[in-house]
Design a protein around this motif. Structure first.
Motif, PDB file in Angstrom:
ATOM      1  N   LEU A   1      72.064  73.715  62.524  1.00 12.87           N
ATOM      2  CA  LEU A   1      71.166  74.229  63.545  1.00 12.87           C
ATOM      3  C   LEU A   1      71.534  75.665  63.907  1.00 12.87           C
ATOM      4  O   LEU A   1      72.705  76.043  63.896  1.00 12.87           O
ATOM      5  CB  LEU A   1      71.220  73.343  64.798  1.00 12.87           C
ATOM      6  N   VAL A   2      70.519  76.441  64.262  1.00 19.03           N
ATOM      7  CA  VAL A   2      70.730  77.836  64.641  1.00 19.03           C
ATOM      8  C   VAL A   2      69.879  78.155  65.869  1.00 19.03           C
ATOM      9  O   VAL A   2      68.898  77.466  66.159  1.00 19.03           O
ATOM     10  CB  VAL A   2      70.363  78.804  63.497  1.00 19.03           C
ATOM     11  N   LYS A   3      70.277  79.221  66.567  1.00 22.11           N
ATOM     12  CA  LYS A   3      69.489  79.695  67.709  1.00 22.11           C
ATOM     13  C   LYS A   3      68.490  80.734  67.227  1.00 22.11           C
ATOM     14  O   LYS A   3      68.861  81.750  66.635  1.00 22.11           O
ATOM     15  CB  LYS A   3      70.412  80.296  68.771  1.00 22.11           C
ATOM     16  N   LEU A   4      67.221  80.461  67.472  1.00 23.90           N
ATOM     17  CA  LEU A   4      66.152  81.389  67.111  1.00 23.90           C
ATOM     18  C   LEU A   4      65.851  82.266  68.321  1.00 23.90           C
ATOM     19  O   LEU A   4      65.453  81.769  69.380  1.00 23.90           O
ATOM     20  CB  LEU A   4      64.899  80.627  66.682  1.00 23.90           C
ATOM     21  N   ARG A   5      66.074  83.584  68.176  1.00 22.27           N
ATOM     22  CA  ARG A   5      65.859  84.540  69.253  1.00 22.27           C
ATOM     23  C   ARG A   5      64.554  85.292  69.024  1.00 22.27           C
ATOM     24  O   ARG A   5      64.241  85.674  67.900  1.00 22.27           O
ATOM     25  CB  ARG A   5      67.035  85.519  69.350  1.00 22.27           C
ATOM     26  N   ILE A   6      63.811  85.513  70.082  1.00 16.14           N
ATOM     27  CA  ILE A   6      62.569  86.289  70.012  1.00 16.14           C
ATOM     28  C   ILE A   6      62.777  87.566  70.801  1.00 16.14           C
ATOM     29  O   ILE A   6      63.131  87.529  71.991  1.00 16.14           O
ATOM     30  CB  ILE A   6      61.373  85.492  70.574  1.00 16.14           C
ATOM     31  N   LEU A   7      62.580  88.705  70.150  1.00 11.09           N
ATOM     32  CA  LEU A   7      62.770  90.018  70.775  1.00 11.09           C
ATOM     33  C   LEU A   7      61.433  90.739  70.880  1.00 11.09           C
ATOM     34  O   LEU A   7      60.662  90.797  69.912  1.00 11.09           O
ATOM     35  CB  LEU A   7      63.761  90.871  69.980  1.00 11.09           C
TER      36      LEU A   7
ATOM     37  N   GLU B   1      65.585  90.757  74.138  1.00  6.53           N
ATOM     38  CA  GLU B   1      65.426  89.315  73.927  1.00  6.53           C
ATOM     39  C   GLU B   1      64.716  88.683  75.118  1.00  6.53           C
ATOM     40  O   GLU B   1      65.058  88.950  76.278  1.00  6.53           O
ATOM     41  CB  GLU B   1      66.788  88.645  73.738  1.00  6.53           C
ATOM     42  N   VAL B   2      63.733  87.842  74.836  1.00  8.40           N
ATOM     43  CA  VAL B   2      63.027  87.083  75.875  1.00  8.40           C
ATOM     44  C   VAL B   2      63.604  85.674  75.865  1.00  8.40           C
ATOM     45  O   VAL B   2      63.291  84.858  74.991  1.00  8.40           O
ATOM     46  CB  VAL B   2      61.500  87.057  75.617  1.00  8.40           C
ATOM     47  N   ASP B   3      64.467  85.379  76.846  1.00  4.74           N
ATOM     48  CA  ASP B   3      65.212  84.120  76.824  1.00  4.74           C
ATOM     49  C   ASP B   3      64.314  82.886  76.904  1.00  4.74           C
ATOM     50  O   ASP B   3      64.659  81.827  76.397  1.00  4.74           O
ATOM     51  CB  ASP B   3      66.245  84.087  77.953  1.00  4.74           C
ATOM     52  N   ALA B   4      63.146  83.037  77.535  1.00  5.86           N
ATOM     53  CA  ALA B   4      62.245  81.886  77.674  1.00  5.86           C
ATOM     54  C   ALA B   4      61.721  81.400  76.332  1.00  5.86           C
ATOM     55  O   ALA B   4      61.308  80.244  76.200  1.00  5.86           O
ATOM     56  CB  ALA B   4      61.071  82.242  78.584  1.00  5.86           C
ATOM     57  N   PHE B   5      61.723  82.275  75.313  1.00 11.56           N
ATOM     58  CA  PHE B   5      61.219  81.892  73.997  1.00 11.56           C
ATOM     59  C   PHE B   5      62.323  81.403  73.063  1.00 11.56           C
ATOM     60  O   PHE B   5      62.055  81.041  71.917  1.00 11.56           O
ATOM     61  CB  PHE B   5      60.499  83.067  73.338  1.00 11.56           C
TER      62      PHE B   5
END
Length: 605
Positions: free
Chosen positions: A487-493, A498-502
């Motif tokens: 498993l990995v953390k998918l970050r949305i920028l 970075e938008v933590d809610a996404f």
């Protein structure tokens, strides 16, 4: 105030109704109330025990209800239970307060996933099971085939099965006769020290917490000083009574009976479901086993929106939690959404109900983040390892410190038509499922059992299951264990921020496709600014998907007619410099519609 039960403990029968969702539990309860004259024909209406408007509209029982009835010299205590998998905790609580269970099966649909699950719970609780087939008046009813299914899957003898129609009351009186004849009276001694099980509680604005209890031994009456053995809190009894089905105060409750207690309790968090009540000065020897605490398996963030502020949402959530002990919450802060709450639920349907109740009963507007499951993360710190549990993907530590991530795995039982086995196996395999077993319950239906990651089924798995089987499939699941996965953390920028809610935790193989779906959605929803906006999905420092939102085009040379080209070049250079400066200091405003589009579940799978 006369005592309701003058017959003694041998004339008491405590039972519940268990079944798959929509198999007629509440309708049968209506008929039993009608036959026993517990509710007058003038007052009786459909789904009488389902008092919540959402229960009526959705046609499902959400909260277990208790009611005391008289029949042929017997005192019958009925507990109507939910059928949805998310509320199996309500079923489990009810079983512990009973000696018997009426197992209801639809004559047109047969044995379903939750039928099997509830029957196993009843057997594990050593209850007497009275099997019954409902809706025998339906043109598609196949009672003989259903009897055979019950024999194969549940080990029930066909001659013990009652044939009833809850809708028109056919053989409803035989159900009551079977309850009296087959279910054993409760065991208990009214002369022993008080020992009572708390199996539920609700909050009343005027009376405080109302405790639902089942007395194992002893008696309880007004004026008694009682103590809760787990919390060691002391209270004085103000009222005891039973539900007929409204609260009906009586002199006392004795061993074997089911009723309620009001004792001036102001905080429902002081009441632990499964706790034992005893007298202050004459304690019982030991507490009852109680229940395992409900485990939240789905988490989501609730944030205020529109005219609702944080304080209003906080009051609303606190009020709702008073009548739903299985709903947990704690404050959290998001850079994108501000102050809100991280809420825990028993399942996705439970989350939907809580959200709908907040919006309707408390009149609040909110933004809900994408639901996620809890994870167990093993970290390496200074050569030592420690395990933490996270409920929010944004809380996942840096990759360099992570040794292992474990996700919750559930055992899923699916009752499907035999001609759909192939497509359902493909669906389950695509969600990283592992086959456990296949059981044929008839020539046309089969129980398919898989071990699946919970994160793979909470979004749209059930919808796809229903679609693939033309609506005939049913599903039940239970928590199995936490298992390690890649498993990995998918970050949305958005514009390099970075938008933590996404943020989300996904399997590595699915990260790129999910990230691309999210940023493509954001590209449509975020309006253009005066500068170019970069949208990126990344795993750690590696960007796996990117989209750009082009800047607003302004024709700065529109008023220049002819003349030297150098004038135009100066205007273009000035515009370019302004956009560069705007990009450096400008802030991208993400509209609420963008959050709803991404977090509403449409791109969360």
């Amino acid at each position: 105030m006369p005592e309701i039960n003058p017959y003694g403990i041998n004339k008491i029968r405590n039972f519940c109704i268990i079944a798959h969702i929509d198999h007629g539990k509440s309708t049968l309860a209506d008929r039993l109330l009608e036959i026993t004259h517990t509710v007058s024909s003038r007052e009786l209406h459909n789904q009488f025990l389902d008092s919540n408007p959402i229960e009526r509209e959705r046609g499902v029982t959400i909260k277990a209800k208790a009611v005391a009835m008289h029949y042929s010299g017997y005192d019958l205590n009925l507990i109507d239970t939910p059928g949805h998998v998310d509320f199996s905790y309500e079923v489990l609580k009810s079983l512990r307060a009973c000696e018997g269970a009426l197992l209801l099966v639809d004559a047109t649909q047969g044995v379903q996933a939750q039928t099997v699950a509830n029957a196993l719970l009843a057997k594990e609780a050593h209850l007497t099971i009275i099997p019954a087939i409902n809706k025998i008046d339906h043109p598609s009813a196949q009672p003989d085939i259903i009897k055979e299914e019950m024999k194969i899957t549940l080990g029930i003898k066909p001659e013990e099965v009652l044939l009833v129609s809850a809708k028109n009351g056919t053989n409803a009186d035989k159900v009551l006769d079977a309850v009296v004849e087959r279910i054993k009276p409760p065991t208990g001694d009214a002369t022993k020290p008080l020992q009572a099980l708390i199996f539920d509680s609700v909050y009343d604005d005027y009376r405080g917490v109302i405790i639902y209890i089942r007395l194992m031994h002893g008696q309880i009456k007004v004026g008694d000083e009682i103590i809760m053995m787990r919390t060691n809190l002391l209270y004085k009894v103000e009222e005891v009574g039973k539900f007929r089905p409204k609260m009906f105060a009586i002199d006392k409750l004795s061993a074997g009976e089911v009723g309620y207690v009001i004792a001036g309790i102001r905080n429902i968090r002081d009441v632990k479901i499964g706790d034992t009540i005893t007298h202050k000065d004459n304690r019982c020897a030991q507490p009852l086993p109680g229940y395992q605490e409900p485990l939240s398996m789905v988490f989501a963030g609730f944030y205020p929106a529109g005219d609702t502020d944080f304080k209003t949402l906080k009051r609303a959530i606190e009020r709702l939690s008073l009548n739903d002990a299985s709903f947990s919450f704690e404050p959290e802060t998001s850079e994108a959404l501000g102050l809100g709450f991280r809420c825990g639920f028993l399942g996705l349907f439970h989350m939907e109900i809580v959200k709908e109740r907040l919006e309707r009963e408390e009149d609040v507007e909110l933004v809900q983040t994408a639901p996620n499951v809890p994870y167990e993360v093993t970290l390496i710190e200074r050569g030592h390892t420690k395990t933490i549990r996270i409920n929010n993907p944004a809380d996942l530590p840096d990759d360099m410190t992570i040794k292992e991530i474990k996700e919750p795995v559930v055992r899923v039982s699916m009752v499907i038509p035999t001609d759909c086995i192939g497509i359902i196996m493909q669906l389950s395999d695509s969600r990283r499922g592992k086959t456990v077993r296949t059981e044929y319950i008839s020539p046309t239906r089969v129980i398919l059992t898989y071990d699946l990651p919970l994160g793979e089924i909470i979004y749209d798995f059930y919808d796809k299951l229903k679609s693939a089987t033309r609506g005939y499939a049913t599903m039940d699941y239970s928590f199995k264990d936490y298992e390690a996965a890649d498993l990995v953390k998918l970050r949305i920028l958005v514009a390099d921020s970075e938008v933590d809610a996404f943020s989300s935790i996904v399997h590595r193989d699915e990260a790129e496709s999910k990230g691309r779906r999210i940023i493509q959605t954001l590209r449509k929803e975020i309006p253009k600014h005066l500068f170019q906006i970069a949208l990126q999905a990344s795993i750690g420092k590696r960007v796996v998907a990117r989209e750009n939102i082009s800047p607003l085009a302004k024709h700065v040379t529109g008023k220049c007619y002819g003349g030297d080209i150098t004038r135009k070049r100066k205007l273009w250079a000035k515009q370019k410099e302004g956009k560069k400066r705007m990009k450096a200091v400008g802030r991208v405003e993400i509209p609420q519609e963008a959050f709803l589009a991404v977090l509403g579940g449409s791109v969360a799978v």
